[in-house]
Write a protein that holds these residues in place. Structure first.
Motif, PDB file in Angstrom:
ATOM      1  N   GLY A  10     -16.017  14.322 -16.038  1.00 23.85           N
ATOM      2  CA  GLY A  10     -17.351  13.876 -16.462  1.00 23.85           C
ATOM      3  C   GLY A  10     -17.459  12.384 -16.749  1.00 23.85           C
ATOM      4  N   TYR A  11     -16.413  11.614 -16.489  1.00 21.98           N
ATOM      5  CA  TYR A  11     -16.488  10.167 -16.745  1.00 21.98           C
ATOM      6  C   TYR A  11     -17.112   9.453 -15.554  1.00 21.98           C
ATOM      7  CZ  TYR A  11     -13.382  11.000 -20.644  1.00 21.98           C
ATOM      8  OH  TYR A  11     -12.844  11.458 -21.817  1.00 21.98           O
ATOM      9  N   ASP A  12     -17.773   8.342 -15.870  1.00 26.86           N
ATOM     10  CA  ASP A  12     -18.316   7.487 -14.822  1.00 26.86           C
ATOM     11  C   ASP A  12     -17.155   6.571 -14.387  1.00 26.86           C
ATOM     12  OD1 ASP A  12     -19.522   5.440 -13.451  1.00 26.86           O
ATOM     13  OD2 ASP A  12     -20.506   4.570 -15.218  1.00 26.86           O
ATOM     14  N   ALA A  13     -16.434   7.006 -13.333  1.00 19.00           N
ATOM     15  CA  ALA A  13     -15.235   6.254 -12.937  1.00 19.00           C
ATOM     16  C   ALA A  13     -15.309   5.851 -11.473  1.00 19.00           C
ATOM     17  CB  ALA A  13     -13.999   7.124 -13.162  1.00 19.00           C
ATOM     18  N   SER A  14     -14.794   4.656 -11.184  1.00 20.52           N
ATOM     19  CA  SER A  14     -14.639   4.249  -9.787  1.00 20.52           C
ATOM     20  C   SER A  14     -13.395   3.372  -9.709  1.00 20.52           C
ATOM     21  CB  SER A  14     -15.875   3.506  -9.285  1.00 20.52           C
ATOM     22  OG  SER A  14     -16.030   2.303  -9.995  1.00 20.52           O
ATOM     23  N   GLY A  15     -12.989   3.059  -8.479  1.00 23.00           N
ATOM     24  CA  GLY A  15     -11.771   2.264  -8.358  1.00 23.00           C
ATOM     25  C   GLY A  15     -11.750   1.474  -7.067  1.00 23.00           C
ATOM     26  N   TRP A  16     -10.950   0.442  -7.094  1.00 21.38           N
ATOM     27  CA  TRP A  16     -10.800  -0.430  -5.927  1.00 21.38           C
ATOM     28  C   TRP A  16      -9.319  -0.594  -5.634  1.00 21.38           C
ATOM     29  CZ3 TRP A  16      -8.176  -5.150  -5.903  1.00 21.38           C
ATOM     30  CH2 TRP A  16      -8.306  -5.901  -4.715  1.00 21.38           C
ATOM     31  N   ASP A  17      -9.016  -0.702  -4.340  1.00 22.00           N
ATOM     32  CA  ASP A  17      -7.618  -0.953  -3.962  1.00 22.00           C
ATOM     33  C   ASP A  17      -7.626  -1.734  -2.651  1.00 22.00           C
ATOM     34  OD1 ASP A  17      -4.655   0.498  -4.621  1.00 22.00           O
ATOM     35  OD2 ASP A  17      -4.928  -0.255  -2.581  1.00 22.00           O
ATOM     36  N   GLY A  19      -6.774  -1.263  -8.503  1.00 22.94           N
ATOM     37  CA  GLY A  19      -5.547  -0.927  -7.759  1.00 22.94           C
ATOM     38  C   GLY A  19      -5.349   0.573  -7.855  1.00 22.94           C
ATOM     39  N   CYS A  20      -6.391   1.319  -7.383  1.00 27.53           N
ATOM     40  CA  CYS A  20      -6.446   2.769  -7.645  1.00 27.53           C
ATOM     41  C   CYS A  20      -5.592   3.577  -6.671  1.00 27.53           C
ATOM     42  CB  CYS A  20      -7.886   3.255  -7.591  1.00 27.53           C
ATOM     43  SG  CYS A  20      -8.657   3.012  -5.976  1.00 27.53           S
ATOM     44  N   HIS A  46      -6.318   0.854   0.021  1.00 28.55           N
ATOM     45  CA  HIS A  46      -6.843   2.220   0.157  1.00 28.55           C
ATOM     46  C   HIS A  46      -8.327   2.353  -0.146  1.00 28.55           C
ATOM     47  CE1 HIS A  46      -2.761   3.756   0.635  1.00 28.55           C
ATOM     48  NE2 HIS A  46      -2.431   2.911  -0.324  1.00 28.55           N
ATOM     49  N   ALA A  47      -8.921   1.392  -0.834  1.00 31.93           N
ATOM     50  CA  ALA A  47     -10.353   1.499  -1.171  1.00 31.93           C
ATOM     51  C   ALA A  47     -10.949   0.089  -1.220  1.00 31.93           C
ATOM     52  CB  ALA A  47     -10.523   2.228  -2.501  1.00 31.93           C
ATOM     53  N   GLY A  72       0.819  -1.222   0.000  1.00 35.04           N
ATOM     54  CA  GLY A  72       0.000   0.000   0.000  1.00 35.04           C
ATOM     55  C   GLY A  72       0.845   1.259   0.000  1.00 35.04           C
ATOM     56  N   ARG A  73       2.081   1.169   0.498  1.00 32.13           N
ATOM     57  CA  ARG A  73       2.930   2.360   0.573  1.00 32.13           C
ATOM     58  C   ARG A  73       3.437   2.810  -0.795  1.00 32.13           C
ATOM     59  NH1 ARG A  73       7.253   1.808   5.252  1.00 32.13           N
ATOM     60  NH2 ARG A  73       7.681   3.947   4.623  1.00 32.13           N
ATOM     61  N   THR A  74       3.202   2.004  -1.811  1.00 31.90           N
ATOM     62  CA  THR A  74       3.646   2.423  -3.153  1.00 31.90           C
ATOM     63  C   THR A  74       2.710   3.471  -3.750  1.00 31.90           C
ATOM     64  OG1 THR A  74       2.386   0.634  -4.160  1.00 31.90           O
ATOM     65  CG2 THR A  74       4.712   0.190  -3.693  1.00 31.90           C
ATOM     66  N   ALA A  75       1.509   3.608  -3.167  1.00 32.62           N
ATOM     67  CA  ALA A  75       0.533   4.550  -3.743  1.00 32.62           C
ATOM     68  C   ALA A  75       0.927   5.972  -3.402  1.00 32.62           C
ATOM     69  CB  ALA A  75      -0.860   4.247  -3.204  1.00 32.62           C
ATOM     70  N   MET A  76       1.038   6.814  -4.438  1.00 27.52           N
ATOM     71  CA  MET A  76       1.451   8.193  -4.148  1.00 27.52           C
ATOM     72  C   MET A  76       0.303   9.168  -4.382  1.00 27.52           C
ATOM     73  SD  MET A  76       3.928   8.793  -7.301  1.00 27.52           S
ATOM     74  CE  MET A  76       3.520   8.551  -8.976  1.00 27.52           C
ATOM     75  N   MET A  77       0.484  10.370  -3.835  1.00 30.39           N
ATOM     76  CA  MET A  77      -0.495  11.423  -4.101  1.00 30.39           C
ATOM     77  C   MET A  77      -0.162  11.944  -5.501  1.00 30.39           C
ATOM     78  SD  MET A  77      -2.335  11.745  -1.431  1.00 30.39           S
ATOM     79  CE  MET A  77      -3.176  13.284  -1.677  1.00 30.39           C
ATOM     80  N   ARG A  78      -1.149  11.912  -6.373  1.00 30.02           N
ATOM     81  CA  ARG A  78      -0.877  12.391  -7.733  1.00 30.02           C
ATOM     82  C   ARG A  78      -1.359  13.825  -7.899  1.00 30.02           C
ATOM     83  NH1 ARG A  78       1.032   9.118 -11.315  1.00 30.02           N
ATOM     84  NH2 ARG A  78       0.936   6.844 -11.033  1.00 30.02           N
TER      85      ARG A  78
END
Ligand SMILES: C[S@@+](CC[C@H](N)C(=O)[O-])C[C@H]1O[C@@H](n2cnc3c(N)ncnc32)[C@H](O)[C@@H]1O
Length: 483
Positions: A53-60, A39-40, A63-64, A7-13
């Protein structure tokens, strides 16, 4: 036992990630497209896509974890597989992301040349970093074969470290064909002053289509049929008006360009296995009929290009007689904007490089090697502004070994620089005349006489200094204090 902190590989973009911005630029995220980010991480991409405006979601998983995993038109698996240390789990994550992708899966992983910036110790097939995270760095062709073998499908290199996997064969062909289409040569034709404004607005997309595609659109390719029928009676009549309006030379050159584009696309498509005629997208089937009469004839013409590619002497000859680009003893250097102006043999040569690397961010010049089959993408970020721009990076595709090499010049005190910029671009490139005027001034001042001196920043500055000259924009002037 080693604990890996995935999980620590996820950065603030701070912006959209490279795989998604590449897909956006490539026109794969059309309005209404749904996106699932597998893996958002901290969800920066999902937020930005929603804002667009895209219909977007994510799983991680870290983090999610509460968000459901669900199908979407486009699934992004961005820099996830490289943080997974277990090769079996890595492959199963790829398959699981693919199972959710209705149209396209985007897979991104860190390329091998980034390994030099990461410290740690060897762990399995990657590195356990000092932060306690795992990183597996992929060679470009290794990533492609890993994806292809696990999914049983041929992926397409979008950019270094980024691949697209299309669900439908015809969608991947549409994408490949659009990549070689002669867009840059495409000039907008302003149409008929005698027409009413509304008629002009209605016909302009049809004229643009003809100039870009070299043929009249089929009825199925025409939009705004109601508008056309209200103003022109029938689509057929509107197309006849269009045919009449386009000057003959424009018509012929659009046809020839489109015919060449089609051969280049079919040559490059052979590497992934050429599609059956009926599996080609409808618009490409129409191109084949219009420009070659039959698929057989079109493929024959593409095969001739492929045979030439196997012969370095033919490539060398094509480089030597190219109408655009700077020829040196070992290569032809061409500005990226002029690549589609080259002979189809050289376009296929470059296309093979691109099939390996994908589109290279920041590529300014393309180097086509005359001696051995290698295509390099050279990044000169200040090409337009700087009279003698410096090279900051190069990416070289070795077509024989299927190997990609990255060289970084960004920190170099004495980088290679360019001269005679007008030689790299086509006649209609903005500011070409300004570049040529500078070259003339430099030649007259004898500044370009010693080729060994002027190829790098330090040698060039020394040459200018010795002559008591300096540059003011794209002009040579006396250095201060000298009369
Ligand atoms: C480098 S981050 C990339 C995050 C995001 N895609 C981005 O580009 O900003 C890698 C992410 O992969 C996630 N990850 C690790 N194992 C995973 C798995 N088995 N399935 C899905 N994601 C996983 C991690 O939790 C981490 O957030």
């Amino acid at each position: 036992m080693t604990t890996v902190e995935r999980g620590r590989t996820a950065m603030m973009r701070t912006g959209l990630s490279k795989p998604l911005s590449t897909a956006l630029t490539d026109g794969l995220l059309l309005p209404g497209t749904s996106v699932f980010d597998y893996g958002c991480g901290r969800g920066g991409d999902v937020l930005r896509l929603n804002a667009l405006g895209y219909d977007a979601s994510g799983w991680d998983p870290d983090h999610a974890a509460d968000i459901p995993r669900k199908e979407a038109d486009v699934v992004n698996l961005g820099y996830v597989i490289n943080v997974i240390e277990d090769p079996h789990e890595r492959a199963s994550v790829l398959r699981s992301a693919w199972s959710l992708a209705r149209h396209i899966l985007i897979v991104a992983a860190r390329p091998d040349w980034e390994a030099r910036y990461v410290h740690g110790r060897r762990h399995g097939d990657g590195v356990l970093t000092t932060k306690g995270t795992f990183q597996k760095f992929f060679k470009q062709d290794e990533l492609r074969s890993w994806i292809d073998n696990n999914l049983g499908i041929r992926s397409i290199a979008a950019a270094p470290g980024i691949f697209y996997v299309f669900r439908e064969d015809s969608a991947s062909h549409t994408f490949l064909a659009s990549r070689v289409r002669n867009r840059r040569a495409y000039r907008r034709i302003e149409i008929g002053e005698r027409l009413l404004e509304t008629q002009r607005v209605i016909l302009q997309p049809l004229v643009d289509f003809v100039v870009e595609r070299g043929r009249l659109p089929d009825a199925a390719e025409v939009q705004n049929i109601d508008g056309i029928e209200n103003n022109f009676g029938t689509v057929k009549h509107a197309l006849a008006v269009v045919r009449h309006m386009i000057p003959n030379d424009t018509w012929t050159s659009a046809q020839e360009a489109a015919r060449r584009d089609l051969a280049v696309y079919l040559a490059l498509a052979a590497f992934g296995g050429r599609a059956k005629f009926t599996s080609l997208p409808g618009d490409i089937q129409l191109d084949v009929r219009a420009f070659y009469g039959s698929y057989r004839a079109a493929c024959d013409s593409a095969d001739q290009l492929l045979f030439s590619l196997a012969d370095q002497q033919i490539l060398n000859k094509a480089c030597s007689s190219a109408a655009v680009g700077k020829l040196t003893a070992d290569a032809l250097y061409v500005h990226i904007s002029a690549i589609n102006r080259l002979d189809p043999v050289l376009r296929v040569y470059e296309g093979c490089g691109r099939a390996l690397t994908g589109a290279v961010d920041g590529a300014t010049l393309i180097k086509l090697n005359r001696i051995e089959p290698k295509v390099s993408y050279l990044n000169y970020p200040d090409f337009d502004k700087d009279p003698h721009p410096a090279l900051i990076a190069s990416l070289r595709a070795d077509l024989r070994r299927l190997h990609v090499k990255f060289t970084d010049f960004a920190g170099s005190q004495n980088p290679p620089i360019l001269h005679r910029k007008e030689t790299f671009v086509a006649d209609d490139y903005p500011n070409r005349d300004k570049f040529a005027r500078l070259t003339l001034q430099e030649e007259r001042a004898g500044l370009l006489d010693d080729a060994r001196m002027i190829g790098t920043r330090e040698g060039w500055n020394a040459t200018l200094g010795q002559a008591g000259l300096r540059l003011a924009g794209h002009r040579v002037v006396r250095a201060k204090g000298l009369k």
